[in-house]
Design an enzyme around this catalytic site. Structure first.
Site, mmCIF file in Angstrom:
data_model
loop_
_atom_site.group_PDB
_atom_site.id
_atom_site.type_symbol
_atom_site.label_atom_id
_atom_site.label_comp_id
_atom_site.label_asym_id
_atom_site.label_seq_id
_atom_site.Cartn_x
_atom_site.Cartn_y
_atom_site.Cartn_z
ATOM 1 N N GLY A 51 12.928 -6.044 -12.739
ATOM 2 C CA GLY A 51 13.636 -6.537 -11.564
ATOM 3 C C GLY A 51 14.285 -7.882 -11.836
ATOM 4 C CG HIS A 52 13.824 -9.927 -15.047
ATOM 5 N ND1 HIS A 52 12.606 -9.297 -14.975
ATOM 6 C CD2 HIS A 52 14.105 -10.078 -16.364
ATOM 7 C CE1 HIS A 52 12.166 -9.087 -16.210
ATOM 8 N NE2 HIS A 52 13.067 -9.537 -17.073
ATOM 9 C CB SER A 53 19.718 -9.942 -15.438
ATOM 10 O OG SER A 53 20.637 -10.030 -16.495
#
Length: 136
Positions: A51-53
């Site tokens: 749930g991130h980059s």
């Protein structure tokens, strides 16, 4: 899958009747120096990870036990990849939103990362990620 987001890498697999062995070598199998290694396990049913980059960090994900699905999003298209072979890794480029879902019981995700942990490298809000993608 669009290779600008990521690609599957076949790792070395030595088949032996006593048990198979797979290995990965820095800068040979993984196109970066490995600065950090971590693993995700005991994920409860229905939970997600990721749930991130990352702004700079690249990662290689390996399902060393069990299976899970990785969703890769570049802000335009979404690819879903099932990882369920310990002799394959998913190379994820920076600038790609990733989510890990559908963990099987006993699944373990091993991650080789190009960078040390640095909170400033993470984009944790999807709207901020999309805003950054528009600037590219």
């Amino acid at each position: 899958m669009d290779e600008s987001k990521g690609k599957i890498i076949d790792l070395h697999k030595i088949i032996d009747p006593r048990g198979n062995l797979t290995f990965v070598e820095e800068c040979r199998d993984v196109p970066f120096n490995v600065s950090r290694v971590y693993w995700v396990y005991d994920v409860p049913a229905g939970e997600s990870r990721g749930g991130h980059s990352h702004k700079h960090c690249k990662e290689l994900l390996i399902a060393i036990s069990g299976s899970f699905t990785v969703s890769l999003d570049d802000g335009k298209t979404l690819d879903k990849i099932l990882l369920n072979h310990p002799y394959q890794g998913l190379l994820i480029e920076n600038g790609v939103w990733r989510t890990l879902d559908d963990f099987s019981s006993g699944a373990v995700c091993l991650v080789l990362a190009s960078d040390y942990f640095e909170e400033d490298d993470y984009i944790r809000e999807y709207d901020e990620f999309l805003k950054d993608q528009e600037c590219l």
